[in-house]
Design a protein around this motif. Structure first.
Motif, PDB file in Angstrom:
ATOM      1  N   SER A 400       0.835  -1.201   0.000  1.00 43.47           N
ATOM      2  CA  SER A 400       0.000   0.000   0.000  1.00 43.47           C
ATOM      3  C   SER A 400       0.872   1.254   0.000  1.00 43.47           C
ATOM      4  CB  SER A 400      -0.888  -0.012   1.238  1.00 43.47           C
ATOM      5  OG  SER A 400      -2.030   0.751   0.977  1.00 43.47           O
ATOM      6  N   LEU A 408      -7.918   7.030  -4.969  1.00 43.31           N
ATOM      7  CA  LEU A 408      -9.068   6.304  -5.522  1.00 43.31           C
ATOM      8  C   LEU A 408     -10.185   7.281  -5.894  1.00 43.31           C
ATOM      9  CD1 LEU A 408      -9.160   3.186  -3.149  1.00 43.31           C
ATOM     10  CD2 LEU A 408      -8.206   3.345  -5.452  1.00 43.31           C
ATOM     11  N   HIS A 412     -11.903   7.862  -9.575  1.00 47.83           N
ATOM     12  CA  HIS A 412     -13.360   7.805  -9.746  1.00 47.83           C
ATOM     13  C   HIS A 412     -13.865   9.096 -10.394  1.00 47.83           C
ATOM     14  CE1 HIS A 412     -17.403   6.680  -9.037  1.00 47.83           C
ATOM     15  NE2 HIS A 412     -17.631   7.595  -8.114  1.00 47.83           N
ATOM     16  N   VAL A 419      -9.679  -0.285 -10.523  1.00 42.56           N
ATOM     17  CA  VAL A 419      -8.328   0.028 -10.033  1.00 42.56           C
ATOM     18  C   VAL A 419      -7.701  -1.237  -9.477  1.00 42.56           C
ATOM     19  CG1 VAL A 419      -6.904   1.538  -8.592  1.00 42.56           C
ATOM     20  CG2 VAL A 419      -9.134   2.311  -9.323  1.00 42.56           C
ATOM     21  N   VAL A 421      -5.099  -2.813  -7.037  1.00 40.11           N
ATOM     22  CA  VAL A 421      -4.493  -2.305  -5.793  1.00 40.11           C
ATOM     23  C   VAL A 421      -3.960  -3.461  -4.943  1.00 40.11           C
ATOM     24  CG1 VAL A 421      -5.922  -0.213  -5.572  1.00 40.11           C
ATOM     25  CG2 VAL A 421      -6.782  -2.391  -4.710  1.00 40.11           C
ATOM     26  N   ALA A 425      -5.726  -2.339   0.492  1.00 41.02           N
ATOM     27  CA  ALA A 425      -6.296  -1.027   0.111  1.00 41.02           C
ATOM     28  C   ALA A 425      -7.653  -0.813   0.782  1.00 41.02           C
ATOM     29  CB  ALA A 425      -6.435  -0.954  -1.404  1.00 41.02           C
ATOM     30  N   GLU A 427     -11.681   0.558   1.351  1.00 37.83           N
ATOM     31  CA  GLU A 427     -12.872   0.407   0.514  1.00 37.83           C
ATOM     32  C   GLU A 427     -12.954   1.579  -0.476  1.00 37.83           C
ATOM     33  OE1 GLU A 427     -15.131  -2.109   0.140  1.00 37.83           O
ATOM     34  OE2 GLU A 427     -13.526  -3.061   1.269  1.00 37.83           O
ATOM     35  N   PRO A 428     -13.353   1.334  -1.705  1.00 36.74           N
ATOM     36  CA  PRO A 428     -13.362   2.403  -2.713  1.00 36.74           C
ATOM     37  C   PRO A 428     -14.642   3.237  -2.632  1.00 36.74           C
ATOM     38  CG  PRO A 428     -14.085   0.344  -3.682  1.00 36.74           C
ATOM     39  CD  PRO A 428     -13.767   0.036  -2.250  1.00 36.74           C
ATOM     40  N   ARG A 433     -14.588  -0.121  -8.914  1.00 32.65           N
ATOM     41  CA  ARG A 433     -14.328  -1.517  -8.570  1.00 32.65           C
ATOM     42  C   ARG A 433     -12.840  -1.704  -8.306  1.00 32.65           C
ATOM     43  NH1 ARG A 433     -14.683  -6.338 -12.809  1.00 32.65           N
ATOM     44  NH2 ARG A 433     -13.698  -7.908 -11.487  1.00 32.65           N
ATOM     45  N   LEU A 434     -12.518  -2.332  -7.184  1.00 33.29           N
ATOM     46  CA  LEU A 434     -11.116  -2.613  -6.883  1.00 33.29           C
ATOM     47  C   LEU A 434     -10.807  -4.067  -7.218  1.00 33.29           C
ATOM     48  CD1 LEU A 434     -10.260  -0.926  -3.461  1.00 33.29           C
ATOM     49  CD2 LEU A 434     -10.210   0.021  -5.756  1.00 33.29           C
ATOM     50  N   ARG A 436      -8.069  -6.612  -6.146  1.00 34.86           N
ATOM     51  CA  ARG A 436      -6.991  -6.701  -5.156  1.00 34.86           C
ATOM     52  C   ARG A 436      -6.041  -7.830  -5.529  1.00 34.86           C
ATOM     53  NH1 ARG A 436      -8.721  -3.833  -0.464  1.00 34.86           N
ATOM     54  NH2 ARG A 436     -10.879  -3.180  -0.688  1.00 34.86           N
TER      55      ARG A 436
END
Ligand code: TYD
Ligand code: MG
Length: 452
Positions: A400, A408, A412, A419, A421, A425, A427-428, A433-434, A436
């Motif tokens: 991170s 983020l 957005h 993204v 990540v 990371a 919460e977006p 949408r992440l 991971r």
């Protein structure tokens, strides 16, 4: 038990001496030290405290440190609100970067009706300065010019005129008659700056000093003045490009984490409110080698497109050429790809660039850099709306980076949906949408799964 202790104080600078001195150790004045008796209380424990009433620190509050807005929004926001009256600011940068233009625009904004601002122009003739001023706007009547390079004469004039703001362009052109070395020498710079600082404090005049620095000679130049002044601003950019950054290197009255972004136009410097938009405007989404990264400048998130072009060459090793990205980071990304994804860079020409003259010099760009190189060498596009943000450790792990939430949000805001990540990371924001991943290898697998 109380006993008397003899104290000798300089009437010029207030320095205390344990014994009488013919010359003050603090300011060098002759015959200014005289005795001032002070009651000293000795407590039971043997510690001492003066019986004179010392002021409480909290009584000082913020008075005397409150910034006054210049009216040039981008500069005010970098300074945390404006310039503090009586403060001394050093504006440093390479020759030709735009220091004179920036300081003239600051002076023109500050010279509102009723205010008085003086430009000390040792470097250019007043007519040249006026011509530059006309290009950038209307020159206010309350902006005066002083075409003189003698520090004592400049200070004498300013002591009489008592303006609110003085701009010195530049400290290298000033000379102190009592210092036996050429204008621009370190001794001259120090002496001129010290006298200007004394004047600023004595008259409560705000002073903006311009100082040139060169890439190789930074230490011999205005850097020797940094400890004398209250604020150090550095104006940076690439002369081949119109983008300029105003950074705060030192600030006694506020934070040093903000950055101002400007464009040098035909009408002077214009603030860029939305640098992300500027960096992405001509992007070709989905082009091989192109990856967007939410980077951080100061505290400000900026979306920057990283581009790589990897071609076969006839030499043995890899030839690397970079713009806006440190070569060391590119080499590290190549080594990681080679170790963890078996990517072969022997006999290649590698070009990496941060588009639009941006700079990516922080770990948050590591993953985007590796993905950009991989996308180019394999000639495979990444999803057009993909943003990558993670540091890649030497074990290939994704880590991170600071200000993840802000990054983020910026992705957005600029219309990106996806993204990639590290697992840790936060919460977006809604609608983002992440993906991971734990490692560089894992990130590439996730992207392949998305594209399948
Ligand atoms: P300048 O402020 O003189 O730089 P410095 O004081 O740091 O040496 O400006 C440098 C360049 O900026 C110069 O080459 C011309 C360019 N410029 C513009 O492009 N537009 C403008 O409106 C002005 C005033 C200058
Ligand atoms: Mg100049």
């Amino acid at each position: 038990m109380a006993k008397n202790r003899r104290v000798f104080v300089c009437s010029d600078c207030g320095t205390h001496h344990p014994r009488w001195e013919g010359r003050c150790n603090g300011c060098g004045s002759w015959a200014s030290v005289a005795e001032a008796p002070v009651e000293v209380a000795v407590s039971k424990t043997g510690s001492t405290a003066t019986a004179t009433d010392l002021p409480a620190l909290e009584d000082f509050g913020l008075s005397g440190c409150l910034p006054v807005p210049i009216g040039f929004d981008e500069v005010d926001s970098v300074l945390g609100g404006g310039l503090v009256p009586g403060s001394v600011t050093l504006l440093s940068g390479e020759p030709g970067i735009g220091k004179s233009t920036l300081s003239l625009q600051i002076a023109m904004h500050a010279a509102a009706p009723g205010a008085s601002v003086v430009l000390v122009t040792g470097e250019e003739a007043p007519a040249q300065v006026a011509a530059r001023g006309v290009r950038t706007g209307e020159i206010p009547r309350s902006l005066s010019v002083l075409d003189n390079t003698s520090v004592s004469e400049v200070i004498a004039t300013l002591t009489e005129a008592k303006p609110q703001l003085v701009v010195i362009d530049s400290i290298q052109t000033l000379r102190c008659d009592d210092v036996d070395s050429a204008a621009g020498s370190v001794t001259q710079l120090r002496s001129a700056a010290a006298q200007l600082v004394n004047m600023a404090k004595a008259l409560n005049v705000t002073v903006l000093i311009i100082g040139h620095v060169t890439k190789d000679g930074t230490l011999a130049g205005p850097r020797v003045l940094e400890h004398l002044v209250d604020t150090v601003l550095s104006f940076e950019g690439d002369r081949m490009n119109s983008l300029r950054y105003l950074r705060v290197a030192k600030h006694r009255y506020g934070s040093t984490t903000d950055v101002g972004v400007f464009e040098m136009t035909g009408q002077g410097l214009v603030s860029i409110r939305d640098p992300s938009d500027l960096f992405l405007v001509d992007r070709h989404p989905g082009a091989p080698g192109s990856v967007v990264v939410p980077t951080i400048e100061g505290r400000r998130p900026l979306l920057v497109e990283l581009q790589s072009l990897v071609n076969q060459s006839h030499g043995m090793g890899a030839h690397i050429s970079t713009q806006g990205v440190p070569t060391a980071r590119v080499k590290q990304a190549m080594a990681l790809l080679s170790r963890y994804l078996d990517v072969e860079f022997v006999s290649t020409e590698v070009f990496v660039s941060a588009a639009g003259g941006a700079k990516v010099n922080e770990p948050g760009g590591d993953l985007a850099l590796a993905l950009s190189l991989l996308s180019s060498i394999r000639n495979v596009s990444l999803p057009a709306n993909l943003v990558a943000c993670a540091e890649v450790g030497l074990a290939g792990e994704l880590r991170s980076v600071p200000h993840m939430e802000r990054r983020l949000q910026e992705a957005h805001r600029m219309g990106f949906h996806l993204v990639i990540v590290p697992e840790s990371a936060p919460e977006p924001p809604m609608g983002l949408r992440l993906v991971r991943a734990r490692s560089l290898f894992g990130a590439v697998e996730e992207i392949q799964a998305l594209s399948a």
